[in-house]
Scaffold this motif. Structure first.
Motif, PDB file in Angstrom:
ATOM      1  N   SER A 165      51.152  35.268  44.739  1.00  0.00           N
ATOM      2  CA  SER A 165      51.752  36.593  44.623  1.00  0.00           C
ATOM      3  C   SER A 165      51.753  37.258  45.990  1.00  0.00           C
ATOM      4  O   SER A 165      51.056  36.821  46.914  1.00  0.00           O
ATOM      5  CB  SER A 165      50.987  37.452  43.604  1.00  0.00           C
ATOM      6  OG  SER A 165      49.636  37.619  44.017  1.00  0.00           O
ATOM      7  N   ARG A 166      52.530  38.322  46.130  1.00  0.00           N
ATOM      8  CA  ARG A 166      52.591  39.028  47.409  1.00  0.00           C
ATOM      9  C   ARG A 166      51.254  39.674  47.741  1.00  0.00           C
ATOM     10  O   ARG A 166      50.712  39.479  48.814  1.00  0.00           O
ATOM     11  CB  ARG A 166      53.681  40.103  47.347  1.00  0.00           C
ATOM     12  CG  ARG A 166      55.101  39.582  47.489  1.00  0.00           C
ATOM     13  CD  ARG A 166      56.036  40.752  47.695  1.00  0.00           C
ATOM     14  NE  ARG A 166      57.402  40.302  47.969  1.00  0.00           N
ATOM     15  CZ  ARG A 166      58.365  41.107  48.353  1.00  0.00           C
ATOM     16  NH1 ARG A 166      58.123  42.395  48.509  1.00  0.00           N
ATOM     17  NH2 ARG A 166      59.580  40.640  48.576  1.00  0.00           N
ATOM     18  N   ALA A 167      50.759  40.492  46.815  1.00  0.00           N
ATOM     19  CA  ALA A 167      49.479  41.156  47.007  1.00  0.00           C
ATOM     20  C   ALA A 167      48.361  40.266  46.474  1.00  0.00           C
ATOM     21  O   ALA A 167      48.613  39.242  45.838  1.00  0.00           O
ATOM     22  CB  ALA A 167      49.477  42.507  46.296  1.00  0.00           C
ATOM     23  N   ARG A 168      47.141  40.655  46.753  1.00  0.00           N
ATOM     24  CA  ARG A 168      46.009  39.906  46.213  1.00  0.00           C
ATOM     25  C   ARG A 168      46.032  40.032  44.696  1.00  0.00           C
ATOM     26  O   ARG A 168      46.041  41.139  44.159  1.00  0.00           O
ATOM     27  CB  ARG A 168      44.697  40.435  46.785  1.00  0.00           C
ATOM     28  CG  ARG A 168      44.643  40.373  48.296  1.00  0.00           C
ATOM     29  CD  ARG A 168      43.354  40.945  48.837  1.00  0.00           C
ATOM     30  NE  ARG A 168      42.236  40.051  48.606  1.00  0.00           N
ATOM     31  CZ  ARG A 168      40.975  40.345  48.924  1.00  0.00           C
ATOM     32  NH1 ARG A 168      40.690  41.524  49.478  1.00  0.00           N
ATOM     33  NH2 ARG A 168      40.006  39.477  48.695  1.00  0.00           N
ATOM     34  N   LEU A 194      36.739  32.869  45.783  1.00  0.00           N
ATOM     35  CA  LEU A 194      37.799  32.346  46.639  1.00  0.00           C
ATOM     36  C   LEU A 194      38.920  33.345  46.881  1.00  0.00           C
ATOM     37  O   LEU A 194      39.461  33.422  47.983  1.00  0.00           O
ATOM     38  CB  LEU A 194      38.384  31.076  46.018  1.00  0.00           C
ATOM     39  CG  LEU A 194      37.456  29.861  45.967  1.00  0.00           C
ATOM     40  CD1 LEU A 194      38.106  28.737  45.182  1.00  0.00           C
ATOM     41  CD2 LEU A 194      37.110  29.390  47.370  1.00  0.00           C
ATOM     42  N   LEU A 195      39.271  34.117  45.862  1.00  0.00           N
ATOM     43  CA  LEU A 195      40.432  35.008  45.969  1.00  0.00           C
ATOM     44  C   LEU A 195      40.060  36.479  46.069  1.00  0.00           C
ATOM     45  O   LEU A 195      40.937  37.305  46.334  1.00  0.00           O
ATOM     46  CB  LEU A 195      41.357  34.800  44.759  1.00  0.00           C
ATOM     47  CG  LEU A 195      41.910  33.389  44.565  1.00  0.00           C
ATOM     48  CD1 LEU A 195      42.883  33.370  43.385  1.00  0.00           C
ATOM     49  CD2 LEU A 195      42.595  32.894  45.824  1.00  0.00           C
ATOM     50  N   GLY A 196      38.803  36.808  45.842  1.00  0.00           N
ATOM     51  CA  GLY A 196      38.381  38.194  45.979  1.00  0.00           C
ATOM     52  C   GLY A 196      37.934  38.806  44.664  1.00  0.00           C
ATOM     53  O   GLY A 196      38.326  38.346  43.582  1.00  0.00           O
ATOM     54  N   PRO A 197      37.129  39.871  44.746  1.00  0.00           N
ATOM     55  CA  PRO A 197      36.583  40.493  43.525  1.00  0.00           C
ATOM     56  C   PRO A 197      37.615  41.260  42.718  1.00  0.00           C
ATOM     57  O   PRO A 197      37.311  41.724  41.619  1.00  0.00           O
ATOM     58  CB  PRO A 197      35.515  41.443  44.091  1.00  0.00           C
ATOM     59  CG  PRO A 197      35.981  41.760  45.481  1.00  0.00           C
ATOM     60  CD  PRO A 197      36.657  40.521  45.978  1.00  0.00           C
ATOM     61  N   GLN A 198      38.844  41.415  43.240  1.00  0.00           N
ATOM     62  CA  GLN A 198      39.861  42.162  42.497  1.00  0.00           C
ATOM     63  C   GLN A 198      40.405  41.380  41.297  1.00  0.00           C
ATOM     64  O   GLN A 198      41.071  41.951  40.437  1.00  0.00           O
ATOM     65  CB  GLN A 198      41.019  42.544  43.428  1.00  0.00           C
ATOM     66  CG  GLN A 198      42.052  41.468  43.696  1.00  0.00           C
ATOM     67  CD  GLN A 198      41.545  40.386  44.639  1.00  0.00           C
ATOM     68  OE1 GLN A 198      40.547  40.578  45.334  1.00  0.00           O
ATOM     69  NE2 GLN A 198      42.217  39.255  44.672  1.00  0.00           N
ATOM     70  N   VAL A 199      40.135  40.073  41.235  1.00  0.00           N
ATOM     71  CA  VAL A 199      40.601  39.269  40.098  1.00  0.00           C
ATOM     72  C   VAL A 199      39.802  39.686  38.865  1.00  0.00           C
ATOM     73  O   VAL A 199      38.587  39.504  38.805  1.00  0.00           O
ATOM     74  CB  VAL A 199      40.434  37.764  40.368  1.00  0.00           C
ATOM     75  CG1 VAL A 199      40.918  36.965  39.168  1.00  0.00           C
ATOM     76  CG2 VAL A 199      41.187  37.352  41.618  1.00  0.00           C
ATOM     77  N   GLY A 201      56.761  34.557  41.710  1.00  0.00           N
ATOM     78  CA  GLY A 201      55.351  34.862  41.863  1.00  0.00           C
ATOM     79  C   GLY A 201      54.785  35.675  40.715  1.00  0.00           C
ATOM     80  O   GLY A 201      55.517  36.235  39.884  1.00  0.00           O
ATOM     81  N   LEU A 202      53.470  35.774  40.668  1.00  0.00           N
ATOM     82  CA  LEU A 202      52.800  36.475  39.576  1.00  0.00           C
ATOM     83  C   LEU A 202      53.191  37.939  39.507  1.00  0.00           C
ATOM     84  O   LEU A 202      53.058  38.565  38.442  1.00  0.00           O
ATOM     85  CB  LEU A 202      51.278  36.354  39.731  1.00  0.00           C
ATOM     86  CG  LEU A 202      50.697  34.935  39.686  1.00  0.00           C
ATOM     87  CD1 LEU A 202      49.182  34.992  39.812  1.00  0.00           C
ATOM     88  CD2 LEU A 202      51.098  34.214  38.415  1.00  0.00           C
TER      89      LEU A 202
END
Length: 616
Positions: A404-407, A59-64, A35-36
């Motif tokens: 990945s495990r976390a976002r 789609l994946l959240g603003p943390q990207v 994973g990443l």
């Protein structure tokens, strides 16, 4: 923990074939891409594409925060023992079960019965050996080629002990894999326990009886070292190397000019380099580096003072970022492609209008030769067992597994440069064609297959149907790709499509881009654009349509009814319409050549009446 270089793949393959959670079937090993969380982000260069990043965040959240290119070795000939030579993506042996090629011993690679034999300077030869094999010292050990997978994206080792003993058992004897019979069919592949002599054929792991012979899914994600105990899907046996073991879920955009002037667009494209610049002097150093590396072509043409003012405006939030909230990635592209004066001299997008072929004046409204274009792709997840639909709606695709495990705060991406041909259909002609009763009947037949296909997969049957307009344009794209591949000199798998189809009265779209999408020099030679010229394109369209009137699988192909077998194509097959999976944005679904030409079964629904040419 020991680390070894075990092979090489292209960075772009880490998006389309060997991304996180995928199996890499090497000559002597099988490994899973981790994973990443395990990747060295410092070795992943950023890619700037604001529209794509905004879509990923939705789609994946603003943390990207970033789109990044997968790591690759930048120094040719670097020693595999040096830090530079070990740049790459972390992997782990999977499946864990290995088989000795001489004695048939079946056991986990970390059971102590096998040893790894690395070859630092010839990594493709790295492999496991059975050191104490009774039939020969250091006998080769190869991966056991059976696995379990489920629709929720889980992947697990094949339950060899469970399978041989018919369920939970206290017996922990060593297992042997052997063959009976001359062929390698599953009924001739057997597993036997040395302790209790229990034996079973692999034929019982497939087909209808597989559910009674396999345990419940453990919800395993080997690339994340996690288990999901809540999985209720029934696992199925898959072979190592099967194409349905990993399907990427990706988003892509064309890098098109969205700002009002070229300088603003360049600053936006290279914002990663300008975001932290604090003075004009510091900006000079940055621009000098960009010019030297060729990372932002065109920036050298502007005065430093003008660039600095543009950077300051964007740092202060005065830049025009309204476009990044656009819900549909293709609408801004359509607006640029169909503009009265499309861009002709942007560094990443050069176009030239071309008159439509005279024979198709009533059907094709315009042609735009894309002499230079850039496509950026981002990997956001993957599915197993079933391929995803081209949609951002989770309800319209199989469950997507995480990278990945976390976002994640970054996502792997790649960019390709090439050329293409944009063909815009006449909107009035398309609308008139959609109203023909026979076309509506073809649409009902295809939609019936669509509903049955989604019902069989537990999805809402009333969602996701792209419409008969899409099917017609999609089929046209496939026919033209097949024809272009015969004449332009490019690899057929390096030619792709991008469909623009919408019947929305407020923003109708009817067009297609046929373009090259290779990460190397293939696709930048000008051959495709040359064939897009009016005199060549008309001939190629005529040849493609004429070739599609009769299929070598007719009459079976033309009489195919998707409502019967719950499929997603009508008069289409590998002999006439299908293209490489890498070329199609829908996995060879929603195709019907009867929408373009007359076939044996249907002679009143073709958009190009008369098969090979011209208007009605």
């Amino acid at each position: 923990m020991s680390t070894y270089l075990v092979g090489q793949v292209r960075p772009s393959q880490l998006l389309w074939t060997y991304g996180p959670g995928a199996l890499v079937d090497l000559p002597n090993l099988s490994v899973v891409t981790m994973g990443l969380d395990r990747w060295d982000v410092n070795q992943c260069l950023p890619v700037e594409e604001a529209r794509l990043l905004a879509a990923v965040r939705r789609l994946l959240g603003p943390q990207v925060e970033r789109l990044r290119v997968p790591p690759f070795v930048r120094e040719e000939g670097a020693s595999p023992m040096s830090a530079e030579g070990k740049i790459g993506v972390p992997v782990r042996p999977f499946p864990r079960w290995l088989r000795c090629v001489k004695c048939g011993l079946l056991a986990e690679y970390d059971s102590g019965l096998f040893d790894i034999k690395p070859y630092p300077y010839r990594p493709e030869q790295t492999h496991f050996v059975h050191s104490n094999c009774e039939k020969g010292k250091n006998a080769d050990a190869v991966p056991a080629r059976f696995l379990l997978a489920c629709r929720n994206g889980h992947l697990d080792d094949f339950p060899w002990h469970w399978f041989v003993h018919g369920g939970p058992s206290e017996c922990r004897g060593t297992l042997r894999f052997f063959e009976r019979g001359a062929s390698l069919q599953t009924e001739n592949l057997w597993v036997k326990c040395d302790a209790c002599d229990a034996a079973r054929s692999l034929v019982h792991a497939f087909g209808r009886e597989a559910q009674q012979n396999l345990p419940a899914c453990r919800g395993r994600h080997p690339h994340l070292d996690t288990f999901d105990a809540s999985c209720q899907e029934s696992p199925r046996a898959v072979l190592l190397g099967a194409t349905n073991s990993w399907f990427p879920v990706s988003l892509s955009v064309l890098a098109i000019p969205l700002e009002r002037n070229q300088l603003s667009q360049l600053v936006l494209d290279g914002w990663e380099y300008f975001a932290d610049v604090e003075s004009a002097d510091e900006l000079k150093v940055v621009i000098k580096t960009l010019v030297k590396s060729g990372s932002l072509p065109g920036i050298e043409r502007f005065d430093i003072g003008d660039v600095w003012r543009c950077v300051q405006e964007r740092q202060e939030g005065k830049g025009d970022d309204t476009f990044v909230t656009e819900g549909d990635l293709k609408i801004p592209e359509w607006e640029v492609l169909t503009a009265p004066t499309p861009p002709t001299d942007w560094p990443q997008f050069m176009s030239r209008p071309e008159p439509p072929p005279a024979a198709y004046t009533g059907r094709i409204a315009g042609v735009l030769l894309l002499e230079r274009l850039r496509e950026v792709n981002a990997l956001i997840g993957y599915t197993r067992v079933e391929a995803p639909e081209e949609t951002t709606d989770p309800d319209e695709r199989p469950p997507m597994a995480a990278l990945s495990r976390a976002r994640p705060d970054w996502i792997p991406a790649c960019e390709v440069h090439g050329e293409g041909i944009f063909i815009r259909f006449d909107e009035e002609a398309v609308r008139s064609w959609e109203d023909i009763p026979s076309v509506k009947r073809r649409s009902e037949r295809l939609e019936a297959g669509h509903r049955g296909w989604r019902n069989a997969r537990g999805q809402d049957p009333e969602k996701g149907y792209p419409g008969i307009r899409y099917a017609m344009i999609h089929t046209f794209a496939h026919l033209l790709i097949r024809e272009l591949a015969l004449e332009c000199g490019y690899n057929a798998a390096s030619i792709r499509e991008r469909i623009y189809a919408s019947s929305d009265p407020d923003s109708p779209m009817a067009g297609v881009i046929i373009y090259t999408a290779a990460a190397d020099s293939d696709g930048t030679l000008g051959g495709l654009v040359e064939l897009g010229k009016s005199e060549n394109l008309g001939r190629l369209i005529g040849q493609a349509l004429e070739r599609a009137t009769i299929c070598s699988s007719d009459p079976l192909c033309s009489e195919h009814n998707p409502s019967v077998d719950r499929s997603l194509h009508v008069a289409s097959c590998h002999a006439c319409t299908f293209v490489a999976e890498t070329s199609c944005e829908r996995g060879n679904r929603y195709l019907d050549r009867a929408l373009l030409v007359n076939t044996f079964e249907c002679r009143d629904a073709s958009f190009f009446q008369g098969g090979g040419g011209g208007n009605e």
